[in-house]
Scaffold this motif. Structure first.
Motif, short mmCIF file in Angstrom:
data_model
loop_
_atom_site.label_atom_id
_atom_site.label_comp_id
_atom_site.label_asym_id
_atom_site.label_seq_id
_atom_site.Cartn_x
_atom_site.Cartn_y
_atom_site.Cartn_z
N LEU A 144 1.89 -1.09 -17.59
CA LEU A 144 2.01 -0.79 -16.17
C LEU A 144 0.61 -0.83 -15.56
CD1 LEU A 144 3.75 0.10 -13.75
CD2 LEU A 144 3.28 2.48 -14.44
N VAL A 145 0.39 -1.78 -14.65
CA VAL A 145 -0.89 -1.92 -13.97
C VAL A 145 -0.76 -1.30 -12.59
CG1 VAL A 145 -2.56 -3.55 -13.01
CG2 VAL A 145 -1.50 -4.01 -15.22
N SER A 146 -1.66 -0.36 -12.26
CA SER A 146 -1.65 0.31 -10.96
C SER A 146 -3.01 0.14 -10.29
CB SER A 146 -1.36 1.81 -11.12
OG SER A 146 -0.15 2.03 -11.82
N VAL A 147 -2.98 -0.18 -9.00
CA VAL A 147 -4.20 -0.33 -8.22
C VAL A 147 -4.05 0.50 -6.96
CG1 VAL A 147 -5.73 -1.93 -7.00
CG2 VAL A 147 -4.57 -2.67 -9.10
N GLY A 148 -5.03 1.34 -6.66
CA GLY A 148 -5.04 2.11 -5.43
C GLY A 148 -6.30 1.85 -4.63
N VAL A 149 -6.15 1.62 -3.33
CA VAL A 149 -7.29 1.29 -2.47
C VAL A 149 -7.15 2.00 -1.13
CG1 VAL A 149 -8.56 -0.55 -1.28
CG2 VAL A 149 -7.52 -1.01 -3.51
N SER A 150 -8.23 2.61 -0.66
CA SER A 150 -8.31 3.05 0.74
C SER A 150 -9.56 2.41 1.33
CB SER A 150 -8.37 4.57 0.85
OG SER A 150 -9.43 5.11 0.10
N LEU A 151 -9.37 1.57 2.34
CA LEU A 151 -10.41 0.68 2.87
C LEU A 151 -10.57 0.87 4.37
CD1 LEU A 151 -12.21 -2.00 2.80
CD2 LEU A 151 -10.05 -3.18 3.25
N ASP A 152 -11.81 0.96 4.81
CA ASP A 152 -12.13 0.95 6.23
C ASP A 152 -12.97 -0.29 6.51
OD1 ASP A 152 -12.90 1.36 8.84
OD2 ASP A 152 -13.88 3.29 8.51
N VAL A 153 -12.38 -1.27 7.20
CA VAL A 153 -13.10 -2.51 7.47
C VAL A 153 -14.06 -2.37 8.65
CG1 VAL A 153 -11.26 -3.94 6.54
CG2 VAL A 153 -11.29 -3.42 8.99
N GLY A 154 -13.98 -1.24 9.37
CA GLY A 154 -14.82 -1.04 10.55
C GLY A 154 -14.04 -1.36 11.82
N SER A 155 -14.66 -1.07 12.94
CA SER A 155 -13.99 -1.33 14.21
C SER A 155 -14.12 -2.79 14.60
CB SER A 155 -14.63 -0.46 15.31
OG SER A 155 -16.01 -0.75 15.42
N GLY A 156 -13.32 -3.20 15.57
CA GLY A 156 -13.42 -4.57 16.05
C GLY A 156 -12.15 -5.37 15.84
N LEU A 157 -12.28 -6.68 16.08
CA LEU A 157 -11.11 -7.56 16.07
C LEU A 157 -10.52 -7.73 14.68
CD1 LEU A 157 -12.23 -10.36 18.55
CD2 LEU A 157 -10.54 -8.56 18.92
N VAL A 158 -11.35 -7.66 13.64
CA VAL A 158 -10.82 -7.84 12.28
C VAL A 158 -9.71 -6.83 12.01
CG1 VAL A 158 -11.34 -7.69 9.83
CG2 VAL A 158 -12.92 -8.87 11.36
N ARG A 159 -9.99 -5.56 12.29
CA ARG A 159 -8.96 -4.54 12.05
C ARG A 159 -7.80 -4.69 13.01
NH1 ARG A 159 -10.92 1.09 13.27
NH2 ARG A 159 -9.68 0.90 15.17
N MET A 160 -8.06 -4.96 14.27
CA MET A 160 -7.01 -5.05 15.27
C MET A 160 -6.04 -6.19 14.98
SD MET A 160 -9.21 -4.30 18.72
CE MET A 160 -7.83 -4.81 19.76
N LEU A 161 -6.59 -7.34 14.58
CA LEU A 161 -5.77 -8.54 14.44
C LEU A 161 -5.22 -8.75 13.04
CD1 LEU A 161 -7.90 -11.07 16.55
CD2 LEU A 161 -5.90 -9.74 17.28
#
Length: 262
Positions: free
Chosen positions: A209-226
């Protein structure tokens, strides 16, 4: 020193091996979007297999962003529905989104059964040079430094049009087959923050059983919005990409170990 040698029984090109950057389901054409995500499962496996990385160093952070991923996944905690989905070959995933310390984090936890032994999963991924073939949207990976307790790896992810470069610390946790990772803020980074973990556990005699957990903040701006939804989909596809990379090599290794008929 952490050893990064490729295990001999896995040093075989697999037929129909996964292409560079493991294609995410539902996205067959190259995307022009930047996907600055942390998918360092194989880097973590590098430390786990070596067996020389000591348990959780005192400096390993315990951030709220990591805690928001919830309790660590394990085979014992699976619900009957989750177990059935895994046995059917599906990825079981739990997306998350939350605000913390002025940032917006996305990601989640994803699990997949891999038809290989835990040590095979780890061994197949222990060479950092193989990460671009084993992980989604990963164009390069470079080992920066190692010590008896931790390591640092630089990743470049995205596509030929737009890419994100950043580095992560890796540290093994005591006794539970888990390695945590977090952003190295001393080096250039195209994301605001990231935390996560990687686990490989024995599920039954033939599968892990392979488990991956991630909490990511890409920063503000269009990348996150779109592209927030796209980023989450790529993060949660990581176990499937690992499976597609590992299983052909595990089958080949098993065939090579079988004695020749007399």
């Amino acid at each position: 020193m952490v050893t990064l040698a490729w295990v001999n029984t896995f040093n075989v090109p697999a037929a129909n091996a996964a292409p560079q950057g493991c294609t995410v389901s539902g996205s067959s054409r190259p995307s022009k979007r930047i996907i600055p995500i942390i998918l360092v499962a194989a880097s973590l496996a590098t430390l786990g297999v070596a067996g020389e990385l000591k348990a959780d160093p005192p400096s390993t952070p315990q951030p709220p962003a990591l805690a928001r991923l919830g309790a660590r996944p394990s085979a014992e905690k699976l619900t009957p529905v989750e177990r059935g989905r895994l046995l059917a070959g599906e990825v079981v995933s739990h997306p998350v989104k939350f605000e913390h310390d002025g940032g917006v984090y996305v990601g989640g936890v994803a699990q997949q059964l891999v038809r290989a032994q835990p040590e095979q999963v780890m061994a197949a991924l222990e060479n950092v040079q193989n990460l671009p073939r084993a992980l989604p949207k990963t164009r390069s990976a470079r080992l920066l430094s190692t010590s008896s307790r931790s390591a640092r790896v630089e990743l470049v992810q995205g596509n030929r049009f737009m890419q994100a470069r950043y580095s992560v610390h890796l540290a093994r946790q005591p006794g539970n087959g888990e390695i945590r990772f977090w952003l190295d803020r001393t080096r250039p980074h195209d994301i605001r923050d990231v935390w996560g973990f990687f686990r490989v556990q024995k599920f039954d005699p033939n599968r892990s059983l392979v488990s991956v957990g991630v909490s990511l903040d890409v920063g503000s701006g269009l990348v996150r919005m779109l592209f927030e939804d796209k980023i989450v989909r790529v993060i949660l596809s990581t176990p499937r990409c690992i499976r597609d990379f590992v299983e052909p090599r595990a089958r080949m290794a098993d065939r090579l170990r079988r004695p020749e008929p007399s």
